[in-house]
Design a protein around this motif. Structure first.
Motif, short mmCIF file in Angstrom:
data_model
loop_
_atom_site.label_atom_id
_atom_site.label_comp_id
_atom_site.label_asym_id
_atom_site.label_seq_id
_atom_site.Cartn_x
_atom_site.Cartn_y
_atom_site.Cartn_z
N UNK A 155 28.62 -57.52 -32.05
CA UNK A 155 27.17 -57.64 -32.22
C UNK A 155 26.72 -56.67 -33.32
N UNK A 156 25.55 -56.86 -33.89
CA UNK A 156 25.09 -55.97 -34.95
C UNK A 156 24.56 -54.65 -34.40
N UNK A 182 23.16 -66.53 -26.89
CA UNK A 182 22.89 -66.36 -28.31
C UNK A 182 21.55 -65.67 -28.56
N UNK A 183 21.58 -64.70 -29.48
CA UNK A 183 20.36 -63.98 -29.85
C UNK A 183 19.36 -64.84 -30.57
N UNK A 184 19.80 -65.96 -31.12
CA UNK A 184 18.87 -66.85 -31.83
C UNK A 184 17.86 -67.49 -30.89
N UNK A 200 28.34 -62.23 -31.06
CA UNK A 200 29.24 -63.19 -31.70
C UNK A 200 30.43 -63.35 -30.76
N UNK A 201 30.46 -64.45 -30.03
CA UNK A 201 31.53 -64.69 -29.07
C UNK A 201 32.77 -65.31 -29.70
N UNK A 230 26.65 -69.67 -22.91
CA UNK A 230 27.06 -69.52 -24.31
C UNK A 230 28.38 -68.77 -24.48
N UNK A 231 28.61 -67.76 -23.63
CA UNK A 231 29.85 -66.99 -23.77
C UNK A 231 31.07 -67.88 -23.57
N UNK A 232 30.90 -68.95 -22.82
CA UNK A 232 31.98 -69.93 -22.66
C UNK A 232 32.01 -70.90 -23.84
N UNK A 233 30.87 -71.48 -24.16
CA UNK A 233 30.82 -72.52 -25.18
C UNK A 233 31.16 -72.00 -26.58
N UNK A 234 30.82 -70.75 -26.86
CA UNK A 234 30.94 -70.22 -28.22
C UNK A 234 32.15 -69.32 -28.41
#
Length: 312
Positions: A155-156, A182-184, A200-201, A230-234
């Protein structure tokens, strides 16, 4: 592949005895307060795998008994820190450490890994009983985000914009419960409050089980409950996803027995997470162990499923 299953509530009296000690103090110059951890372990057994557990926002080393006690009773040594955001510490709203809570959280987990000798020295009941080649991390909510960084998620840094990468090869697997996506898709308030929460996963390569409630509205995202997967999908394989039917953010009551933040109390839901997470960690830490696939297959035909499992 995917499958569905149900679990009956765990009977606490049927679990093997465990022992806990807290607090164990890790001197922490620059943190403002020493790091306190709790260690829970089965009374019997050797060569025990280790789980580092990162609590959710405001919680402490005293929380998550339904998971910690179950894991310990099933042969794991569980180590829980109290992070600086804990309500136990009661830091002032203007405390200068607050913008860096995320950084201290990640450093807390690294400090535990670096100081296992010290922890063993202070906790005689685990001395010489740890299998340091089999270490996992787990966490709930913000704790899931914290744990994910040791598994490879980046992550940033909100101050410099540089990428924070805390991947630790000592950690072999993880369980991420209600981990932010996701942060978006953050709400405007969440983006201001958690400027580091842009994971960023794609770099999270370690085997991980993600647990998400299909009714988790949370308060961080504009997208809805699917954000929590998301942690799974990405992320790349190997991964597993347990989507909990009817699960809200407390996932049936994992933060504690009679925890006030549980809005979806359901012992069957907690029991399913207990058993599936234990089976996943067994198979991830012992690659020839078929416990996870057997657990999913055995429960796939249940008529009243608590959730569904996907793997990749």
């Amino acid at each position: 592949m995917s499958s569905s299953f149900a679990e009956a509530p765990t009977q606490a009296g049927a679990l093997p005895a465990v022992v806990s000690i807290a607090p164990i103090t890790l001197p922490s110059p620059g943190r403002g307060v020493d790091l306190h951890v709790r260690v829970s372990a089965p009374i019997a057994g050797d060569s025990l795998p280790v789980i580092l557990f990162s609590h959710g926002n405001g919680q402490s080393l005293h929380a998550y008994g339904p998971l910690v006690e179950y894991w310990a009773a099933h042969g794991f040594v569980v180590i829980q820190p109290t992070h600086l955001d804990s309500r136990m510490l009661g830091l002032a709203p203007d405390d200068p450490r607050r913008p860096n809570f995320w950084r201290f959280r990640e450093q807390d987990l690294a400090a535990i890994l670096d100081r296992l000798d010290h922890i063993e020295g202070e906790a005689s009941m685990i001395r010489g009983r740890l299998d340091r080649s089999r270490i996992a991390v787990a966490g709930h909510s913000w704790g899931g985000q914290t744990a994910s960084t040791l598994l490879g998620a980046t992550h940033p840094d909100p101050e410099s914009g540089s990428v924070i990468n805390r991947t630790d090869n000592r950690v072999k697997a993880g369980v991420l419960l209600a981990v932010p996506g996701s942060g978006n898709d953050l709400t405007e308030h969440a983006a201001r409050t958690f400027p580091f929460l842009y994971p960023d996963f794609s770099t999270m390569t370690a085997p991980s089980l993600i647990v998400a409630g299909d009714q988790d509205q949370g308060g961080l995202t504009m997208r809805g409950p699917d954000w929590w997967r998301d942690a799974y999908d990405l992320s790349p394989s190997p991964k597993a996803l347990f989507t909990v039917f009817g699960g809200e953010h407390a996932l049936g009551g994992i933060p504690g027995y009679e925890a006030r933040e549980t809005t979806d109390e359901r012992p069957q839901r907690v029991a399913a997470i207990q058993r599936l997470s234990t089976a996943f960690l067994r198979s991830a830490l012992y690659p020839c162990n078929p416990t996870f696939s057997e657990t999913v297959a055995k429960l796939a035909a249940d008529t009243a499923p608590e959730g569904s499992v996907e793997t990749k």
